[in-house]
Design an enzyme around this catalytic site. Sequence first.
Site, mmCIF file in Angstrom:
data_model
loop_
_atom_site.group_PDB
_atom_site.id
_atom_site.type_symbol
_atom_site.label_atom_id
_atom_site.label_comp_id
_atom_site.label_asym_id
_atom_site.label_seq_id
_atom_site.Cartn_x
_atom_site.Cartn_y
_atom_site.Cartn_z
ATOM 1 N N PRO A 247 -6.184 0.588 18.267
ATOM 2 C CA PRO A 247 -5.921 0.094 16.899
ATOM 3 C C PRO A 247 -5.798 1.229 15.875
ATOM 4 O O PRO A 247 -5.448 0.976 14.744
ATOM 5 C CB PRO A 247 -7.148 -0.771 16.580
ATOM 6 C CG PRO A 247 -7.837 -1.000 17.864
ATOM 7 C CD PRO A 247 -7.485 0.131 18.775
ATOM 8 N N LYS B 284 -0.651 0.067 14.938
ATOM 9 C CA LYS B 284 0.717 -0.006 15.467
ATOM 10 C C LYS B 284 1.009 -1.203 16.375
ATOM 11 O O LYS B 284 2.165 -1.562 16.564
ATOM 12 C CB LYS B 284 1.027 1.281 16.262
ATOM 13 C CG LYS B 284 1.036 2.521 15.407
ATOM 14 C CD LYS B 284 2.185 2.486 14.441
ATOM 15 C CE LYS B 284 2.107 3.546 13.381
ATOM 16 N NZ LYS B 284 3.001 3.325 12.260
ATOM 17 N N HIS C 276 0.835 -1.203 0.000
ATOM 18 C CA HIS C 276 0.000 0.000 0.000
ATOM 19 C C HIS C 276 0.868 1.251 0.000
ATOM 20 O O HIS C 276 1.935 1.260 0.581
ATOM 21 C CB HIS C 276 -0.903 0.024 1.234
ATOM 22 C CG HIS C 276 -2.112 -0.814 1.051
ATOM 23 N ND1 HIS C 276 -3.348 -0.442 1.482
ATOM 24 C CD2 HIS C 276 -2.281 -1.992 0.425
ATOM 25 C CE1 HIS C 276 -4.219 -1.371 1.143
ATOM 26 N NE2 HIS C 276 -3.596 -2.329 0.519
ATOM 27 N N TYR D 223 -10.517 6.537 5.849
ATOM 28 C CA TYR D 223 -10.897 7.029 7.162
ATOM 29 C C TYR D 223 -11.946 8.122 6.947
ATOM 30 O O TYR D 223 -11.681 9.091 6.214
ATOM 31 C CB TYR D 223 -9.692 7.651 7.888
ATOM 32 C CG TYR D 223 -8.582 6.676 8.198
ATOM 33 C CD1 TYR D 223 -8.742 5.682 9.156
ATOM 34 C CD2 TYR D 223 -7.342 6.752 7.554
ATOM 35 C CE1 TYR D 223 -7.715 4.797 9.460
ATOM 36 C CE2 TYR D 223 -6.302 5.870 7.853
ATOM 37 C CZ TYR D 223 -6.506 4.898 8.802
ATOM 38 O OH TYR D 223 -5.495 4.024 9.108
ATOM 39 N N TYR E 159 2.983 7.051 10.132
ATOM 40 C CA TYR E 159 2.075 5.997 9.661
ATOM 41 C C TYR E 159 2.872 4.793 9.143
ATOM 42 O O TYR E 159 2.582 3.650 9.486
ATOM 43 C CB TYR E 159 1.184 6.573 8.549
ATOM 44 C CG TYR E 159 -0.053 5.754 8.256
ATOM 45 C CD1 TYR E 159 -1.160 5.842 9.095
ATOM 46 C CD2 TYR E 159 -0.119 4.907 7.159
ATOM 47 C CE1 TYR E 159 -2.301 5.100 8.840
ATOM 48 C CE2 TYR E 159 -1.265 4.166 6.901
ATOM 49 C CZ TYR E 159 -2.347 4.266 7.743
ATOM 50 O OH TYR E 159 -3.482 3.526 7.497
HETATM 51 C C1 LIG Z 1 -9.452 -5.131 16.079
HETATM 52 C C2 LIG Z 1 -7.987 -4.941 16.209
HETATM 53 C C3 LIG Z 1 -7.300 -4.417 15.133
HETATM 54 C C4 LIG Z 1 -5.932 -4.234 15.228
HETATM 55 N N1 LIG Z 1 -5.266 -3.722 14.137
HETATM 56 C C5 LIG Z 1 -3.928 -3.605 14.163
HETATM 57 C C6 LIG Z 1 -3.182 -3.247 12.965
HETATM 58 O O1 LIG Z 1 -3.739 -3.003 11.891
HETATM 59 N N2 LIG Z 1 -1.818 -3.198 13.046
HETATM 60 C C7 LIG Z 1 -1.168 -3.494 14.228
HETATM 61 O O2 LIG Z 1 0.065 -3.450 14.241
HETATM 62 N N3 LIG Z 1 -1.843 -3.859 15.376
HETATM 63 C C8 LIG Z 1 -3.197 -3.925 15.370
HETATM 64 N N4 LIG Z 1 -3.878 -4.373 16.496
HETATM 65 C C9 LIG Z 1 -3.142 -4.701 17.733
HETATM 66 C C10 LIG Z 1 -2.493 -6.087 17.672
HETATM 67 O O3 LIG Z 1 -3.440 -7.066 17.332
HETATM 68 C C11 LIG Z 1 -1.841 -6.431 19.025
HETATM 69 O O4 LIG Z 1 -1.079 -5.325 19.438
HETATM 70 C C12 LIG Z 1 -0.952 -7.684 18.889
HETATM 71 O O5 LIG Z 1 -1.739 -8.836 18.844
HETATM 72 C C13 LIG Z 1 0.036 -7.792 20.068
HETATM 73 O O6 LIG Z 1 0.775 -8.964 19.930
HETATM 74 P P1 LIG Z 1 1.343 -9.746 21.202
HETATM 75 O O7 LIG Z 1 2.164 -10.855 20.672
HETATM 76 O O8 LIG Z 1 1.938 -8.783 22.131
HETATM 77 O O9 LIG Z 1 0.046 -10.282 21.983
HETATM 78 P P2 LIG Z 1 -1.116 -11.259 21.538
HETATM 79 O O10 LIG Z 1 -1.306 -11.239 20.051
HETATM 80 O O11 LIG Z 1 -2.276 -10.897 22.368
HETATM 81 O O12 LIG Z 1 -0.593 -12.695 21.946
HETATM 82 C C14 LIG Z 1 -0.513 -13.082 23.304
HETATM 83 C C15 LIG Z 1 -0.532 -14.593 23.393
HETATM 84 O O13 LIG Z 1 -0.339 -14.938 24.772
HETATM 85 C C16 LIG Z 1 -1.225 -15.985 25.115
HETATM 86 N N5 LIG Z 1 -1.473 -15.909 26.577
HETATM 87 C C17 LIG Z 1 -2.151 -14.951 27.262
HETATM 88 N N6 LIG Z 1 -2.116 -15.212 28.587
HETATM 89 C C18 LIG Z 1 -1.395 -16.336 28.736
HETATM 90 C C19 LIG Z 1 -0.990 -17.092 29.868
HETATM 91 N N7 LIG Z 1 -1.310 -16.742 31.131
HETATM 92 N N8 LIG Z 1 -0.248 -18.207 29.676
HETATM 93 C C20 LIG Z 1 0.105 -18.587 28.423
HETATM 94 N N9 LIG Z 1 -0.254 -17.899 27.300
HETATM 95 C C21 LIG Z 1 -0.977 -16.794 27.469
HETATM 96 C C22 LIG Z 1 -2.473 -15.734 24.269
HETATM 97 O O14 LIG Z 1 -3.192 -16.918 24.087
HETATM 98 C C23 LIG Z 1 -1.869 -15.217 22.966
HETATM 99 O O15 LIG Z 1 -1.626 -16.245 22.024
HETATM 100 C C24 LIG Z 1 -5.259 -4.573 16.442
HETATM 101 C C25 LIG Z 1 -5.960 -5.117 17.516
HETATM 102 C C26 LIG Z 1 -7.309 -5.297 17.410
HETATM 103 C C27 LIG Z 1 -8.039 -5.901 18.576
#
Ligand SMILES: Cc1cc2nc3c(=O)[nH]c(=O)nc-3n(C[C@H](O)[C@H](O)[C@H](O)COP(=O)(O)OP(=O)(O)OC[C@H]3O[C@@H](n4cnc5c(N)ncnc54)[C@H](O)[C@@H]3O)c2cc1C
Length: 420
Positions: A292, A296, A76, A201, A387
């Site tokens: 969201p 980021k 994009h 947007y 961005y």
């Molecule tokens: C609707 C939506 C849209 C989004 N859009 C964007 C976007 O366009 N771009 C972007 O960069 N970000 C976006 N985000 C944010 C992004 O999804 C999160 O910031 C990202 O998932 C963070 O990754 P993580 O690995 O830190 O955590 P997570 O993806 O939450 O992974 C955490 C993992 O830990 C596991 N876990 C939790 N507790 C325990 C425990 N006690 N013991 C063992 N395992 C455990 C869970 O099962 C999970 O698999 C969006 C979020 C949402 C909700």
Amino acid sequence: MAREIESRLAIIGAGPAGLTLANLLQQRGVPTVVLDKFSRAQILGRARAGLLEHRTVELLERHGLAERLHAEGAVHHGCEFRSDGASFFTDYSALYDDTPHYVYPQQEVVADLLDAYEAAGGTVHYETRANRVTSLEHRPRVECENGLVVTADAVAGADGQHGAARASIPGESFTEYTMQHEFRWLTLLARTRPSAEWTVYAQHPRGFAGHLLRSDDVTRFHLQVPFEDSVEDWPDERIWHELRHRLGKPGWTLHEGPVFSKNMLEMKSSVLEPMQYGRLFLLGDAAHIITPSGGKGMNLAIADAAELDGVLAEFLDGGEEKALARYSARRLPDIWKAQEFSHALIHMMHTYPADRPDAAFRQRLQQSRLWQLRHSTAYARNFAESYIGPPLGWPFEPGEEPRTPRAGREQTPGGITAAP
Ligand SMILES: Cc1cc2nc3c(=O)[nH]c(=O)nc-3n(C[C@H](O)[C@H](O)[C@H](O)COP(=O)(O)OP(=O)(O)OC[C@H]3O[C@@H](n4cnc5c(N)ncnc54)[C@H](O)[C@@H]3O)c2cc1C
């Protein structure tokens, strides 16, 4: 009965943060163990983010993890803003060294990371919920609900905002900076082809609406909704009616289809400082929550993993205990930069409740921001840089290369045009 295993690094959470770190360490030959409370199928079913910064893709490429992303993801270069019946297109790539931005769903990123890690012999303990991490200052132990105990030289807590890792750090040893925003989203996925080839947007008196691409036949939409609403208040007909209204402009058709995922999203931001205690490190959503808005969260999670990989290389390979504190110091400027951007984007696009005494003033500020984005190249460049995201490895140490080479495209003049 308790089962005990040992590893050099225990990673709690098989999301983007935990799995990126697992792959990077595995490629350097460091033994790791990953624990996740979910089954493999549940992990692969979590559809969330979709926007990937250039540095995220560059990192994955460098580690041989971006093959499918390049085959199936989309590149994009810009997004469209709609407000008051008018629209304009911001070609953010043209404004920022022709740096592309990518769309590839989070569950596909996670699938690629999980496949690569397991194919190379990595172990993921599924359906293994971590309860707590103890002995943080020496050789930490992760105690799990199913009796498994993992002892390691260090632990990476990548288990999200409600995980066990951050709850194991003594409360007095960190500061949590939080902000609850005054807006709420209904976020949904619909089985329909995109209605534009880019993100749209829309700022509208009835509230913000967003159109975000995910794939050829799935589109994500966001709708600003009143705080007191629940998902039940939003049947599909109401959603499409509102999206047509808020996103609509003359000559444009919204493609509709079955809605297969609907969630209410509270807009919360938080940052923990520092992101480390003893030998327990927090990554991704475990250390910081970002709305969201601006896409980021996943990018920050992956950038945390890349930084921690470097710090752990010095500590695990060379016993450099001093290197450990560098993790927070290096990550926090980037995290706060993203928070500031996400906050600014929220306040550029959302509608303030009419009963707020300063609502009309705020709406005028908002219009000024949109006007500047459209008419000021300096303002738009700053937007573009935030961005698309900073270069891989930013912030740089003195003397470091200020820019990484980018997979650019032909230079286009300007960057801000009437929407195509
Ligand atoms: C609707 C939506 C849209 C989004 N859009 C964007 C976007 O366009 N771009 C972007 O960069 N970000 C976006 N985000 C944010 C992004 O999804 C999160 O910031 C990202 O998932 C963070 O990754 P993580 O690995 O830190 O955590 P997570 O993806 O939450 O992974 C955490 C993992 O830990 C596991 N876990 C939790 N507790 C325990 C425990 N006690 N013991 C063992 N395992 C455990 C869970 O099962 C999970 O698999 C969006 C979020 C949402 C909700």
